[in-house]
Design an enzyme around this catalytic site. Structure first.
Site, PDB file in Angstrom:
ATOM      1  N   ASP A 114       7.023   5.496   1.395  1.00  0.00           N
ATOM      2  CA  ASP A 114       5.937   4.850   2.993  1.00  0.00           C
ATOM      3  C   ASP A 114       7.549   4.664   4.038  1.00  0.00           C
ATOM      4  O   ASP A 114       8.647   4.187   3.271  1.00  0.00           O
ATOM      5  CB  ASP A 114       5.631   3.739   3.296  1.00  0.00           C
ATOM      6  CG  ASP A 114       3.844   4.167   2.190  1.00  0.00           C
ATOM      7  OD1 ASP A 114       3.491   5.284   2.529  1.00  0.00           O
ATOM      8  OD2 ASP A 114       3.278   3.018   2.412  1.00  0.00           O
ATOM      9  N   ASP A 137       0.051  10.465   5.106  1.00  0.00           N
ATOM     10  CA  ASP A 137      -0.977   9.258   5.485  1.00  0.00           C
ATOM     11  C   ASP A 137      -1.369  10.322   6.796  1.00  0.00           C
ATOM     12  O   ASP A 137      -2.755  10.224   7.109  1.00  0.00           O
ATOM     13  CB  ASP A 137      -0.231   8.447   5.712  1.00  0.00           C
ATOM     14  CG  ASP A 137      -0.147   7.538   4.080  1.00  0.00           C
ATOM     15  OD1 ASP A 137      -0.497   8.352   2.644  1.00  0.00           O
ATOM     16  OD2 ASP A 137       0.687   6.291   4.416  1.00  0.00           O
TER      17      ASP A 137
END
Length: 170
Positions: free
Chosen positions: A114, A141
């Site tokens: 991330d 995401d």
């Protein structure tokens, strides 16, 4: 789907090259810290849910079950030829995001990369006194969330034609 997976993996590769420690690198901020590039790894799902599960359980839930669901979505997309174009786009985005994160889990020892974060500079959540920021996320995401948003809008506003009736005039 292929473009989404490639974009996700390419941005993760860049994030690792530019943001990953060592050395510890401070976040790169834009727009007064509204948008932040900040490296993180996530062994859990959305907002690190499941990250404290035992390794075996986490693998089977976040990798095995996820893979089965993604296969189901892919088969559904391949078989259903009567889907609304927006539903097809939504499911394709969800599939590409799911595959992007699944690739991480399979090839990065159960860890998802991330690197993006949003927040309102200086704002704090009342009563908790913590900064008003999202969790750290990635392109996969974003694809999943946009796909879910489109799917919800399609379900709320798309009115299918009743069977046996000609399409309405526009």
């Amino acid at each position: 789907v292929i473009i989404g997976v490639l974009l996700d993996q390419a941005t993760k590769f860049i994030a690792i090259a530019l943001l990953a420690p060592p050395p510890v690198r401070p976040p790169i901020v834009y727009f007064g810290d509204f948008f932040r590039f900040q490296f993180a790894t996530n062994t859990g799902a959305f907002l690190s849910l499941g990250s404290t599960l035992p390794d075996g359980a986490r693998f089977w839930i976040l990798t095995g079950v996820n893979a089965v669901i993604l296969i189901g979505v892919a088969v559904f997309l391949a078989v259903r030829k009567d889907l609304h174009v927006w539903a097809t786009l939504a499911l394709s985005l969800i599939l590409s995001g799911g595959l992007g994160n699944l690739i991480d889990r399979l090839f990065r020892n159960g860890v998802v990369i991330d690197f993006m974060n949003l927040g309102i500079p200086g704002a704090r959540i009342p009563f908790l006194d913590i900064p008003l920021r999202t969790g750290i996320f990635n392109v996969a995401d974003v694809a999943i969330m946009v796909g879910l948003g489109i799917l919800v809008l399609v379900e709320l506003f798309h009115r299918p034609e009743p069977p046996g009736q000609p399409p309405a005039e526009k």
